[in-house]
Design a protein around this motif. Sequence first.
Motif, short mmCIF file in Angstrom:
data_model
loop_
_atom_site.label_atom_id
_atom_site.label_comp_id
_atom_site.label_asym_id
_atom_site.label_seq_id
_atom_site.Cartn_x
_atom_site.Cartn_y
_atom_site.Cartn_z
N GLY A 40 0.79 -1.23 0.00
CA GLY A 40 0.00 0.00 0.00
C GLY A 40 0.82 1.27 0.00
N TYR A 41 1.98 1.23 0.64
CA TYR A 41 2.80 2.44 0.76
C TYR A 41 4.18 2.30 0.12
N GLY A 42 4.47 1.14 -0.46
CA GLY A 42 5.76 0.95 -1.13
C GLY A 42 6.95 0.89 -0.20
N LEU A 43 6.71 0.45 1.04
CA LEU A 43 7.80 0.36 2.02
C LEU A 43 8.61 -0.91 1.80
N PRO A 44 9.91 -0.85 2.07
CA PRO A 44 10.70 -2.08 2.06
C PRO A 44 10.15 -3.05 3.12
N ASN A 45 10.29 -4.33 2.89
CA ASN A 45 9.72 -5.33 3.79
C ASN A 45 10.16 -5.15 5.25
N ALA A 46 11.43 -4.92 5.47
CA ALA A 46 11.95 -4.79 6.84
C ALA A 46 11.37 -3.56 7.55
N ILE A 47 11.20 -2.47 6.81
CA ILE A 47 10.62 -1.25 7.40
C ILE A 47 9.14 -1.48 7.68
N ALA A 48 8.44 -2.11 6.75
CA ALA A 48 7.01 -2.41 6.96
C ALA A 48 6.82 -3.29 8.18
N GLU A 49 7.67 -4.29 8.35
CA GLU A 49 7.56 -5.17 9.51
C GLU A 49 7.85 -4.43 10.81
N ALA A 50 8.87 -3.57 10.81
CA ALA A 50 9.20 -2.81 12.02
C ALA A 50 8.08 -1.85 12.40
N LEU A 51 7.45 -1.24 11.42
CA LEU A 51 6.35 -0.31 11.70
C LEU A 51 5.10 -1.08 12.16
N ALA A 52 4.78 -2.17 11.49
CA ALA A 52 3.60 -2.96 11.86
C ALA A 52 3.74 -3.59 13.24
N SER A 53 4.95 -3.97 13.61
CA SER A 53 5.16 -4.61 14.90
C SER A 53 5.18 -3.62 16.06
N GLY A 54 5.29 -2.34 15.74
CA GLY A 54 5.38 -1.33 16.79
C GLY A 54 6.80 -1.02 17.19
N TYR A 55 7.77 -1.66 16.55
CA TYR A 55 9.18 -1.44 16.86
C TYR A 55 9.60 -0.01 16.52
N LEU A 56 9.10 0.51 15.40
CA LEU A 56 9.41 1.88 15.00
C LEU A 56 8.41 2.85 15.61
N SER A 57 8.91 3.93 16.14
CA SER A 57 8.00 4.97 16.62
C SER A 57 7.74 5.94 15.47
N TYR A 58 6.60 6.59 15.52
CA TYR A 58 6.22 7.52 14.46
C TYR A 58 5.47 8.69 15.06
N GLU A 59 5.35 9.75 14.27
CA GLU A 59 4.58 10.92 14.67
C GLU A 59 3.47 11.12 13.65
N ILE A 60 2.42 11.76 14.10
CA ILE A 60 1.32 12.10 13.20
C ILE A 60 1.36 13.60 12.99
N ASP A 61 1.45 13.98 11.73
CA ASP A 61 1.47 15.39 11.33
C ASP A 61 0.22 15.63 10.49
N GLY A 62 -0.84 16.08 11.13
CA GLY A 62 -2.11 16.23 10.43
C GLY A 62 -2.67 14.86 10.09
N GLU A 63 -2.69 14.53 8.80
CA GLU A 63 -3.17 13.22 8.36
C GLU A 63 -2.02 12.39 7.78
N THR A 64 -0.80 12.75 8.12
CA THR A 64 0.39 12.09 7.60
C THR A 64 1.15 11.41 8.73
N VAL A 65 1.63 10.21 8.48
CA VAL A 65 2.48 9.48 9.43
C VAL A 65 3.93 9.73 9.03
N VAL A 66 4.74 10.18 9.99
CA VAL A 66 6.13 10.55 9.73
C VAL A 66 7.05 9.75 10.64
N PHE A 67 8.10 9.17 10.06
CA PHE A 67 9.09 8.45 10.86
C PHE A 67 10.39 8.36 10.10
N SER A 68 11.45 8.03 10.82
CA SER A 68 12.77 7.82 10.23
C SER A 68 13.20 6.40 10.52
#
Length: 74
Positions: A40-68
């Motif tokens: 859906g978002y074109g993320l690399p598999n490892a990044i998608a897994e880290a985000l889905a698992s909750g390992y990566l923290s993110y911020e919400i900027d309006g209606e956008t999810v932002v992370f490094s």
Amino acid sequence: MKNNYRLTSTEMIYTPGIIRFVQSMFVTDAPAAVRILRDGYGLPNAIAEALASGYLSYEIDGETVVFSAQEVSL
């Protein structure tokens, strides 16, 4: 080197809600949760897994999810 990601919403898809959905789904169906973010978002598999698992923290900027994140090549 870390990459900055901005996952934007559309009129029909509220990305912060999708992230919460896949994180709750990860417990029972991790492959499907990762696939939603990867396809859906074109993320690399490892990044998608880290985000889905909750390992990566993110911020919400309006209606956008932002992370490094740093992708690791094997």
